[in-house]
Design an enzyme around this catalytic site. Structure first.
Site, mmCIF file in Angstrom:
data_model
loop_
_atom_site.group_PDB
_atom_site.id
_atom_site.type_symbol
_atom_site.label_atom_id
_atom_site.label_comp_id
_atom_site.label_asym_id
_atom_site.label_seq_id
_atom_site.Cartn_x
_atom_site.Cartn_y
_atom_site.Cartn_z
ATOM 1 N N LYS A 156 5.801 19.307 -5.071
ATOM 2 C CA LYS A 156 6.092 19.675 -3.669
ATOM 3 C C LYS A 156 7.303 20.614 -3.593
ATOM 4 O O LYS A 156 7.314 21.550 -2.789
ATOM 5 C CB LYS A 156 6.335 18.409 -2.854
ATOM 6 C CG LYS A 156 5.061 17.577 -2.698
ATOM 7 C CD LYS A 156 5.388 16.193 -2.191
ATOM 8 C CE LYS A 156 4.138 15.370 -1.952
ATOM 9 N NZ LYS A 156 4.453 13.965 -1.687
ATOM 10 N N GLY B 180 0.800 -1.228 0.000
ATOM 11 C CA GLY B 180 0.000 0.000 0.000
ATOM 12 C C GLY B 180 0.829 1.273 0.000
ATOM 13 O O GLY B 180 0.299 2.367 0.196
ATOM 14 N N GLY C 31 -0.339 9.130 4.392
ATOM 15 C CA GLY C 31 -1.194 8.342 5.274
ATOM 16 C C GLY C 31 -2.361 9.210 5.699
ATOM 17 O O GLY C 31 -2.196 10.422 5.910
#
Ligand SMILES: NC(=O)c1ccc[n+]([C@@H]2O[C@H](COP(=O)([O-])OP(=O)(O)OC[C@H]3O[C@@H](n4cnc5c(N)ncnc54)[C@H](OP(=O)(O)O)[C@@H]3O)[C@@H](O)[C@H]2O)c1
Length: 406
Positions: free
Chosen positions: A189, A171, A286
């Site tokens: 970013k 994942g 996350g």
């Protein structure tokens, strides 16, 4: 006590985690700020109406991702005088100037801590703690997927495809990993960080980037012998002629603070004469981690943190930067090979720092690390080396950062 009304756009991985975290922390935030945050509407593709949510909200949290629709909602929310918090790096790397200007005009807060390095508070540090510092350079590991893949290749000796499959299974990588492994995610970013570090507009189109798909397990193993480890590094650098923002697979010296950042962690190193160097690291993604960064921005808006930054002045973008290189060559190992290669590097103005040879015979591997030279000169040298009769495949060069902060 009055409530603080929040409209939530997006209820996926981060949106759902944000709602849960807000619920858990609402009382503590009320004690801290005097206002209890409350979600007054949620928009997904199948529920909610944007205009109604906007009407009821003081602050809009944008967690839908993508560029066009998110841009439209964020612009309309700011225009209507609502604070906005977003985790959307693609949006900001394209429209930060316009959105910041609108926030400034309307006197509202535009928070985007979660757009870079997840819960690592790098945006706040650049915007607030280091607002008075003259920042020379930022190096960042800002993509957890590629850092996981490269860490796995280094740890297990596996190849790129195998490590990518492992990342997908656990994942850490999406089914379509193109934006991560190709460097586009990290480039967005770095555009956001460079804009804050240099007080200059930086668009994603100003960022040169490439990804990690061409890296082999052997590159990592050879470089380890030279005391180097491989990372996908974003660099934003102030140079005499302007600024350079780029993302490339890069070898870094063992003593550099980013060398030990493994797995899916992110880390950002900020260098300035006044502070020497600081490094921040932690989980870069996350749901709950990103939601925590979003909530931090929400609390700042409730508490009345400073609104947007002042207008920025454009600086020239430097394309041809100077740096050290790792060069991999596959050669027919016969007398005079090393001297000819060294001669070509000498003509390009490069001096060799270290050399490693693996194997002998027709396909010996020759690895050299150079002292700094301009990328354009390295490209000329690689072209000349590639045309030598004893060179068996196109030589490859990868940037090296050899600073160590003792
Ligand atoms: N996931 C991470 O770890 C992470 C880390 C840092 C930053 N981010 C950023 O956070 C943002 C959200 O990411 P995520 O992982 O939570 O995404 P996600 O799981 O795909 O969720 C997206 C949500 O937005 C909704 N949505 C998408 N397009 C929409 C539209 N046009 N109109 C209304 N709703 C729409 C979806 O609705 P449906 O439910 O109806 O499909 C879904 O609820 C992105 O900008 C991402 O880059 C994510």
């Amino acid at each position: 006590m009055t409530s603080f009304r929040i409209g939530l756009l997006g209820h996926g991985t981060v949106g759902a985690a944000f709602e849960a975290l807000l619920d858990e922390r609402a009382e503590a935030i009320e004690r801290l700020t005097g206002r209890r945050p409350e979600i007054v509407g949620v928009l997904t593709r199948s529920r909610g109406d944007f205009d109604e949510i906007l009407e009821r909200s003081e602050l809009v949290v944008e967690l839908i991702g993508g560029v066009e629709q998110a841009y439209d909602y964020v612009r309309r929310a700011l225009d209507a005088g609502r604070h906005v918090v977003t985790a959307n790096k693609q949006l900001l790397s394209r429209h930060a100037d316009e959105l910041a200007a609108l926030a400034r005009e309307r006197g509202v807060h535009l928070g985007f801590e979660a757009s870079v390095a997840g819960v690592v508070p790098v945006i706040r540090v650049l915007r607030e703690s280091l607002a008075g510092a003259h920042i020379d350079r930022i190096h960042g590991i800002v993509n957890g997927t590629t850092n996981f893949i490269l860490s796995e290749m280094s740890r297990t000796g596996s190849g790129y495809e195998e490590a990518l499959a492992q990342a997908q299974e656990l994942g850490y990588a999406e089914a379509d990993p193109t934006d991560d492994v190709g460097g586009a995610d990290a480039a967005a970013k770095m555009a956001i960080l460079a804009r804050l570090a240099f007080d200059a507009p930086v668009h994603i189109d100003d960022v040169r980037y490439d990804g990690i798909a061409q890296i082999t397990g052997a590159d990592i193993a050879y470089a380890r012998e030279l005391g180097l480890s491989l990372k996908l590094i974003g660099t934003a650098e102030r140079l005499p002629e302007g600024i350079s923002v780029r993302v490339h697979p890069t070898f870094i010296a063992a003593g550099h603070p980013l060398a030990s950042v493994g797995g899916s962690f992110n880390a950002v190193t900020v260098e300035s004469d006044a502070i020497t160097e600081i490094t921040m690291s932690g989980p870069g993604a996350g749901g709950s981690q990103t939601a925590s960064a979003v909530l931090g921005d929400v609390v700042a808006a409730i508490a009345g943190a400073p609104a947007a930054s002042p207008p920025l002045e454009r600086l020239p973008i430097v394309e041809d930067v100077t740096g050290a290189f790792y060069v991999h060559m596959e050669v027919d190992d016969r007398p005079g090979v090393l001297a000819q290669i060294a001669g070509i590097f000498g003509d390009a103005g490069a001096s060799i720092k270290s050399v490693v040879q693996h194997g002998t015979g027709e396909r010996a591997q020759l690895i050299m690390v150079t002292h700094p030279l301009a990328r354009s000169r390295m490209e000329i040298a690689l072209d000349a080396i590639g045309r030598l009769a004893f060179v068996r495949s196109a030589p490859r060069a990868i940037s090296v950062i050899d600073e160590e902060f003792e």
